[in-house]
Design a protein around this motif. Structure first.
Motif, short mmCIF file in Angstrom:
data_model
loop_
_atom_site.label_atom_id
_atom_site.label_comp_id
_atom_site.label_asym_id
_atom_site.label_seq_id
_atom_site.Cartn_x
_atom_site.Cartn_y
_atom_site.Cartn_z
N GLN A 8 -37.94 24.34 -0.71
CA GLN A 8 -38.36 25.22 0.38
C GLN A 8 -39.88 25.26 0.49
O GLN A 8 -40.44 25.30 1.59
N TRP A 9 -40.57 25.24 -0.65
CA TRP A 9 -42.03 25.15 -0.62
C TRP A 9 -42.49 23.82 -0.03
O TRP A 9 -43.50 23.75 0.68
N THR A 10 -41.73 22.76 -0.31
CA THR A 10 -42.06 21.45 0.25
C THR A 10 -41.95 21.47 1.77
O THR A 10 -42.82 20.94 2.48
N VAL A 11 -40.89 22.09 2.28
CA VAL A 11 -40.70 22.21 3.72
C VAL A 11 -41.85 23.01 4.34
O VAL A 11 -42.43 22.62 5.35
N LEU A 12 -42.17 24.15 3.72
CA LEU A 12 -43.24 25.00 4.23
C LEU A 12 -44.58 24.26 4.20
O LEU A 12 -45.36 24.33 5.17
N TRP A 127 -45.54 22.22 17.04
CA TRP A 127 -45.40 23.62 16.63
C TRP A 127 -43.94 24.07 16.58
O TRP A 127 -43.49 24.66 15.60
N ALA A 128 -43.20 23.82 17.66
CA ALA A 128 -41.81 24.31 17.73
C ALA A 128 -40.96 23.70 16.62
O ALA A 128 -40.13 24.38 16.01
N ALA A 129 -41.15 22.40 16.35
CA ALA A 129 -40.37 21.73 15.32
C ALA A 129 -40.67 22.32 13.95
O ALA A 129 -39.76 22.62 13.16
N GLY A 130 -41.97 22.52 13.65
CA GLY A 130 -42.35 23.07 12.35
C GLY A 130 -41.88 24.51 12.16
O GLY A 130 -41.37 24.87 11.10
N ALA A 131 -42.05 25.34 13.20
CA ALA A 131 -41.64 26.74 13.10
C ALA A 131 -40.14 26.87 12.92
O ALA A 131 -39.66 27.67 12.10
N ALA A 132 -39.36 26.09 13.70
CA ALA A 132 -37.91 26.15 13.59
C ALA A 132 -37.45 25.65 12.22
O ALA A 132 -36.54 26.23 11.60
N MET A 133 -38.07 24.60 11.73
CA MET A 133 -37.69 24.02 10.45
C MET A 133 -37.90 25.02 9.31
O MET A 133 -37.04 25.19 8.44
N VAL A 134 -39.05 25.70 9.33
CA VAL A 134 -39.35 26.68 8.27
C VAL A 134 -38.40 27.87 8.37
O VAL A 134 -37.84 28.33 7.36
N ALA A 135 -38.19 28.38 9.58
CA ALA A 135 -37.32 29.55 9.76
C ALA A 135 -35.91 29.28 9.25
O ALA A 135 -35.25 30.17 8.70
N GLU A 136 -35.43 28.05 9.42
CA GLU A 136 -34.06 27.70 9.04
C GLU A 136 -33.94 27.28 7.58
O GLU A 136 -32.83 27.27 7.04
N ALA A 137 -35.07 26.97 6.94
CA ALA A 137 -35.00 26.47 5.57
C ALA A 137 -35.18 27.56 4.52
O ALA A 137 -34.66 27.45 3.41
N VAL A 138 -35.92 28.64 4.87
CA VAL A 138 -36.22 29.66 3.87
C VAL A 138 -35.18 30.78 3.92
O VAL A 138 -34.47 30.94 4.91
N PRO A 139 -35.07 31.59 2.84
CA PRO A 139 -34.14 32.72 2.86
C PRO A 139 -34.49 33.72 3.96
O PRO A 139 -35.66 33.87 4.32
N GLU A 140 -33.47 34.40 4.48
CA GLU A 140 -33.66 35.36 5.57
C GLU A 140 -34.75 36.38 5.24
O GLU A 140 -35.60 36.69 6.07
N GLU A 141 -34.73 36.91 4.02
CA GLU A 141 -35.65 37.98 3.66
C GLU A 141 -37.08 37.51 3.45
O GLU A 141 -38.00 38.32 3.29
N LYS A 142 -37.31 36.18 3.45
CA LYS A 142 -38.65 35.64 3.25
C LYS A 142 -39.19 34.95 4.50
O LYS A 142 -40.24 34.31 4.46
N LEU A 149 -47.54 32.51 6.54
CA LEU A 149 -48.24 31.50 5.75
C LEU A 149 -48.37 30.19 6.51
O LEU A 149 -49.39 29.50 6.42
N LEU A 150 -47.35 29.86 7.29
CA LEU A 150 -47.40 28.64 8.09
C LEU A 150 -48.59 28.68 9.04
O LEU A 150 -49.30 27.69 9.20
N TYR A 151 -48.85 29.84 9.65
CA TYR A 151 -49.92 29.89 10.64
C TYR A 151 -51.31 29.92 10.01
O TYR A 151 -52.30 29.67 10.70
N THR A 152 -51.42 30.20 8.73
CA THR A 152 -52.75 30.15 8.11
C THR A 152 -53.35 28.75 8.19
O THR A 152 -54.55 28.57 7.98
N VAL A 202 -38.60 15.46 3.21
CA VAL A 202 -38.02 16.58 3.95
C VAL A 202 -36.84 16.09 4.78
O VAL A 202 -36.96 15.10 5.51
N HIS A 203 -35.72 16.80 4.70
CA HIS A 203 -34.56 16.42 5.51
C HIS A 203 -34.25 17.52 6.50
O HIS A 203 -34.83 18.62 6.47
N GLU A 204 -33.33 17.24 7.41
CA GLU A 204 -32.98 18.21 8.45
C GLU A 204 -32.37 19.47 7.83
O GLU A 204 -31.58 19.38 6.89
N PRO A 205 -32.70 20.66 8.38
CA PRO A 205 -32.08 21.89 7.88
C PRO A 205 -30.56 21.86 8.04
O PRO A 205 -30.04 21.41 9.06
#
Length: 436
Positions: A8-12, A127-142, A149-152, A202-205
């Motif tokens: 998940q850190w790799t995806v982020l 942007w859309a690809a990266g944001a969607a990928m991170v949102a779908e790869a990390v736990p809901e609560e994180k 952190l992505l936008y930094t 990195v693979h597809e979510p």
């Protein structure tokens, strides 16, 4: 850390690099324009004709970048829901890397425009690809922490562009301004290497693969269907207010900082050489304050969103944005205090963008996530594209440019207030799981 797995850190990190280099490639032209434009037009660098042409073509090319950014964002947001997040991230990064590097070989202004269009499509689409990928790869609560952190990566991309231009044009090839800008553009190839690494690690979510296997391909028109149009409206309203305010404030930084530096130099009785040095120093300081404030403001969206909710977070940022812009450019302040005001402007006007990397993906179901996020986040750039022409017109006024810019920027402070009026139509997503 944050309870994320190594993958998940790799995806982020992959998405973080993609967005950082997105901003890096997008703004390289702004740094090299004073040398690039005159060279391609056959004008003497530094001459009055070169300065006038640079102002005009910087406005034109920045507007083209914004329009291409918008088109690429909408197009590749849709593509990302069809072929996948990782493939789209790879495609768009390669596109803006090679489009930017190709600018190094431009022989005329028309070739430069063509290469910038190619780059802008990829810049908008990433942007859309990266944001969607991170949102779908990390736990809901994180998701909030990961999105912020992505936008930094955005302010880091700005810092990197500043450093590359300073080293290449200011040190390595400082005696060859006619060619130094070409080497600066070649640094745009770096994202192509990162794209290759993304393809390896990195693979597809799994969430997207599961939905894509059983659903029909998305259509852009679905964003305006009953039950979805409310989501689109909410995301668009917030994004367009942020975009208009950011581009207006950021575009005027060199003009305002130069005017403030001259005013301060005059009050100190400095000679011409010292005045020029102070002007350049204050330009750097203004950009640094703005970017540093943006970095901190991005991280502050995490507690604001998690503990107060998305609607309250937006309300706070719009209120602070309005107060910061109206006070900095409307009050009778000493030049130093206007300069310091850029930190608070960055904290709010720039910082609010840290929320879009999680808020927009939260609004839409998986099969429409890239399409919806890409549309909302980017379509407002078409409206913002007129700003650079205004900047060029005002900057061409010479000594009167700073006072004119201050007047325009004061009225920009009312844009976030419009955002506050739109809050009844904003949808709260705090505590909601991503919808499939």
């Amino acid at each position: 850390m944050l309870g994320l797995s190594r993958y998940q850190w790799t995806v982020l990190f992959a998405a973080w690099l993609g967005w950082g280099f997105d901003v890096f490639d997008g703004l390289l032209f702004n740094y090299v324009a004073p040398n690039c434009v005159p060279t391609l037009l056959g004008l003497e660098i530094g001459s009055p004709a070169a300065k006038s042409a640079t102002l005009y073509w910087t406005g034109v090319l920045t507007s083209i970048l914004l329009i291409g950014w918008a088109v690429g964002g909408v197009l590749f947001g849709w593509v990302c829901d069809r072929i996948g997040r990782t493939r789209t991230l790879l495609l768009t990064m390669a596109m803006y890397a090679f489009g930017t590097a190709a600018c190094a070989f431009a022989q005329n202004i028309e070739m430069l425009i063509a290469f910038r269009i190619i780059a802008s499509l990829g810049i908008g689409g990433e942007w859309a690809a990266g944001a969607a990928m991170v949102a779908e790869a990390v736990p809901e609560e994180k998701r909030v922490e990961a999105g912020a952190l992505l936008y930094t990566a955005a302010p880091m991309g700005l810092f990197l562009a500043t450093w590359v231009n300073m080293e290449v044009a200011g040190n390595w090839f400082k005696d060859s301004p006619e060619t130094s800008w070409r080497y600066v553009f070649l640094f745009g190839l770096i994202p192509a290497v990162v794209a290759f690494l993304v393809r390896l690690f990195v693979h597809e979510p799994e969430r997207w693969k599961a939905v894509a296997a059983v659903s029909t391909p998305p259509k852009l028109s679905e964003l305006f269907a009953p039950g979805v149009r409310e989501l689109t409206r909410s995301g668009f309203f917030m994004a367009v207010i942020a975009l208009l305010t950011w581009w207006s404030c950021n575009a005027f930084i060199p003009t305002v900082a130069a005017g403030l530096g001259r005013a301060n130099a005059e009050s100190l009785g400095l000679d011409a050489a010292a005045t020029r040095a102070m002007v350049e120093h204050w330009k750097t300081l203004a950009a640094t304050y703005f970017n540093l404030g943006g970095l901190i403001g991005t991280l502050l969206t995490i507690p604001a969103s998690k503990y107060l909710g998305r609607k309250a977070m937006f309300s706070i940022y719009w209120a602070v944005s309005a107060a910061a812009v109206l006070a900095t450019f409307g009050l009778d302040l000493a030049p130093q205090w206007r300069l310091y005001g850029y930190f608070v402007i960055g904290l709010s006007v720039f910082g609010v963008f840290g929320s879009f990397t999680y808020y927009l993906p939260e609004l839409f179901p998986t099969r429409l996530r890239g399409t919806g996020a890409g549309f909302c986040y980017n379509i407002g750039r078409i409206i913002a594209a007129g700003g650079p022409f205004l900047v060029g017109a005002i900057a061409s006024q010479g000594a009167a440019a700073a006072s004119s810019a201050l007047s325009v920027l004061f009225y920009v402070g009312f844009i976030p207030l419009i955002g506050l009026l739109l809050m009844p139509w904003v949808i709260e997503t705090r505590g909601r799981a991503l919808a499939d």
